[in-house]
Design a protein around this motif. Structure first.
Motif, PDB file in Angstrom:
ATOM      1  N   ILE A  80       0.857  -1.195   0.000  1.00  0.00           N
ATOM      2  CA  ILE A  80       0.000   0.000   0.000  1.00  0.00           C
ATOM      3  C   ILE A  80       0.890   1.241   0.000  1.00  0.00           C
ATOM      4  N   ALA A  81       0.533   2.221  -0.847  1.00  0.00           N
ATOM      5  CA  ALA A  81       1.240   3.509  -0.842  1.00  0.00           C
ATOM      6  C   ALA A  81       0.338   4.552  -0.201  1.00  0.00           C
ATOM      7  N   VAL A  82       0.934   5.409   0.628  1.00  0.00           N
ATOM      8  CA  VAL A  82       0.191   6.543   1.189  1.00  0.00           C
ATOM      9  C   VAL A  82       0.671   7.795   0.467  1.00  0.00           C
ATOM     10  N   ILE A  83      -0.277   8.601  -0.019  1.00  0.00           N
ATOM     11  CA  ILE A  83       0.091   9.899  -0.585  1.00  0.00           C
ATOM     12  C   ILE A  83      -0.836  10.974  -0.025  1.00  0.00           C
ATOM     13  N   SER A  84      -0.327  12.214  -0.003  1.00  0.00           N
ATOM     14  CA  SER A  84      -1.190  13.321   0.418  1.00  0.00           C
ATOM     15  C   SER A  84      -1.415  14.232  -0.787  1.00  0.00           C
ATOM     16  N   ASP A  85      -2.111  15.345  -0.563  1.00  0.00           N
ATOM     17  CA  ASP A  85      -2.411  16.223  -1.702  1.00  0.00           C
ATOM     18  C   ASP A  85      -1.138  16.788  -2.321  1.00  0.00           C
ATOM     19  N   ALA A  86      -0.141  17.034  -1.490  1.00  0.00           N
ATOM     20  CA  ALA A  86       1.113  17.596  -1.996  1.00  0.00           C
ATOM     21  C   ALA A  86       2.234  17.300  -1.011  1.00  0.00           C
ATOM     22  N   ILE A  91       3.886  15.042   6.979  1.00  0.00           N
ATOM     23  CA  ILE A  91       4.442  16.356   7.299  1.00  0.00           C
ATOM     24  C   ILE A  91       3.277  17.332   7.208  1.00  0.00           C
ATOM     25  N   SER A  92       2.689  17.658   8.381  1.00  0.00           N
ATOM     26  CA  SER A  92       1.427  18.415   8.451  1.00  0.00           C
ATOM     27  C   SER A  92       0.366  17.749   7.583  1.00  0.00           C
ATOM     28  N   ASP A  93       0.378  16.455   7.524  1.00  0.00           N
ATOM     29  CA  ASP A  93      -0.543  15.672   6.703  1.00  0.00           C
ATOM     30  C   ASP A  93      -0.831  14.338   7.396  1.00  0.00           C
ATOM     31  N   PRO A  94      -1.887  13.614   6.948  1.00  0.00           N
ATOM     32  CA  PRO A  94      -2.243  12.347   7.603  1.00  0.00           C
ATOM     33  C   PRO A  94      -1.205  11.243   7.414  1.00  0.00           C
ATOM     34  N   GLY A  95      -1.341  10.197   8.228  1.00  0.00           N
ATOM     35  CA  GLY A  95      -0.513   8.992   8.044  1.00  0.00           C
ATOM     36  C   GLY A  95       0.128   8.454   9.308  1.00  0.00           C
ATOM     37  N   ARG A 100       2.681   4.133  12.562  1.00  0.00           N
ATOM     38  CA  ARG A 100       2.961   3.638  13.915  1.00  0.00           C
ATOM     39  C   ARG A 100       2.459   2.201  14.060  1.00  0.00           C
ATOM     40  N   ASP A 101       1.224   1.953  13.607  1.00  0.00           N
ATOM     41  CA  ASP A 101       0.640   0.612  13.755  1.00  0.00           C
ATOM     42  C   ASP A 101       1.386  -0.405  12.893  1.00  0.00           C
ATOM     43  N   ALA A 102       1.759   0.005  11.686  1.00  0.00           N
ATOM     44  CA  ALA A 102       2.470  -0.922  10.791  1.00  0.00           C
ATOM     45  C   ALA A 102       3.815  -1.295  11.400  1.00  0.00           C
ATOM     46  N   ARG A 103       4.515  -0.310  11.937  1.00  0.00           N
ATOM     47  CA  ARG A 103       5.815  -0.589  12.578  1.00  0.00           C
ATOM     48  C   ARG A 103       5.625  -1.551  13.746  1.00  0.00           C
ATOM     49  N   ALA A 104       4.602  -1.266  14.552  1.00  0.00           N
ATOM     50  CA  ALA A 104       4.368  -2.105  15.732  1.00  0.00           C
ATOM     51  C   ALA A 104       4.049  -3.539  15.313  1.00  0.00           C
ATOM     52  N   ALA A 105       3.416  -3.693  14.141  1.00  0.00           N
ATOM     53  CA  ALA A 105       3.044  -5.037  13.673  1.00  0.00           C
ATOM     54  C   ALA A 105       4.182  -5.704  12.894  1.00  0.00           C
ATOM     55  N   GLY A 106       5.308  -5.031  12.788  1.00  0.00           N
ATOM     56  CA  GLY A 106       6.467  -5.621  12.110  1.00  0.00           C
ATOM     57  C   GLY A 106       6.373  -5.592  10.592  1.00  0.00           C
ATOM     58  N   ILE A 107       5.510  -4.716  10.077  1.00  0.00           N
ATOM     59  CA  ILE A 107       5.378  -4.602   8.610  1.00  0.00           C
ATOM     60  C   ILE A 107       6.438  -3.616   8.089  1.00  0.00           C
TER      61      ILE A 107
END
Ligand code: SAM
Length: 275
Positions: A80-86, A91-95, A100-107
């Motif tokens: 999965i790729a996460v992108i924001s509007d710009a 960085i002042s954007d979602p994600g 955090r959850d992906a890291r905790a799950a070892g992904i």
């Protein structure tokens, strides 16, 4: 291109489509899903590059509910790729919750770095880049904004703020009041776009420039407080105690004053009180 399973945090252009990196393009084309802040907005970028990967909306109002669902897909081995509007997501954007959850799950979480307005503005500002503090958006309400700026007035590192066209003038006026009218700054507007404007000068002198052309997206880079930090009484005391144990009084006072920048009289008075 085959993309390994995992989460990809992909930076996209902040205005100029030519700034999408070849790797970002490959990753966006190769992942199973793109989690986008605004699927309509990103749809234009993806269409421009002929990328047909499915998108799912992922913004500040739904990211907490959506993260578990995305995490479940990642755990099943999807990419999965996460992108924001710009610029760079998070960085002042979602994600953040998803990373955090992906890291905790070892992904595996991979950065696909690229544009970000904070670094772009800093790099052209001519203001020291060796140490800087990114402050994101200031509070919208004036009282809270002024309070935040007052707290930052003695910060020696370069300060970087994001600002909207509606508040750029008021923010610069408040900065001039909190940091001093003469503090050096740079205002960067519409970076990488047609009407890119970058101006540098004293804070007060930049206000009229912003008033004349407030429209667009802004980054404000402000030089850190140039005055050396005032030594804390406890530091001064400690130094004086050590030196007085080893040296004659006059020498201990003189050295403490030189090392801390405190006045000789102040240190002398302290030394006499300790004798
Ligand atoms: N994630 C983005 C990044 O990495 O820069 C920032 C997203 S934040 C929601 C949007 C703010 O970034 C704008 O209000 C503006 O302050 C700044 N910004 C984004 N693009 C810009 C540009 N082309 N020129 C100047 N500032 C920009």
């Amino acid at each position: 291109m085959r993309v390994e399973p995992g989460l990809y945090i992909v930076a996209t252009p902040i205005g100029n489509l030519g700034d999408l990196s070849p790797r970002a393009r490959d990753v966006l084309a190769g992942v199973n899903l793109i989690a986008a802040e605004d699927t309509r907005h990103s749809g234009k970028l993806l269409a421009h590059f002929g990328i047909a990967t499915p998108q799912i909306s992922f913004h500040e109002h739904n990211e907490r509910e959506r993260s578990p669902e995305l995490l479940a897909r990642l755990e099943r081995g999807e990419s999965i790729a996460v992108i924001s509007d710009a610029g760079t997501p998070l960085i002042s954007d979602p994600g953040l919750p998803l990373v955090r959850d992906a890291r905790a799950a070892g992904i595996p979480v991979h950065a696909v770095p690229g544009p970000s307005a904070v670094v772009a503005a800093l790099s052209v500002s001519g203001i020291p880049t060796d140490r800087f503090a990114f402050e994101g958006f200031l509070p919208q309400r004036q009282a809270a904004r002024r309070k935040r700026l007052d707290e930052l007035a003695c910060e020696p590192r370069t300060l970087i703020f994001y600002e909207s066209p509606h508040r750029i003038v008021a923010a610069l006026q408040d900065m001039a009041a909190a940091f001093g009218a003469e503090r050096q700054a740079c205002i960067a507007r519409e970076l990488t776009k047609l009407y890119e404007t970058v101006r540098t000068g004293a804070l007060a002198a930049l206000v009229p420039a912003a008033e004349a052309e407030a429209r667009g997206e802004w980054v404000v880079v402000v030089a850190g407080d140039p005055t050396p930090p005032v030594p804390q009484a406890a530091d001064l005391d400690r130094m004086l105690t050590v030196l007085m144990a080893e040296l004659p009084l006059k020498q201990a006072v003189s050295l403490t004053a030189k090392l801390t920048g405190a006045s000789r009289n102040e240190v002398y008075a302290l030394a006499l009180a300790r004798k």
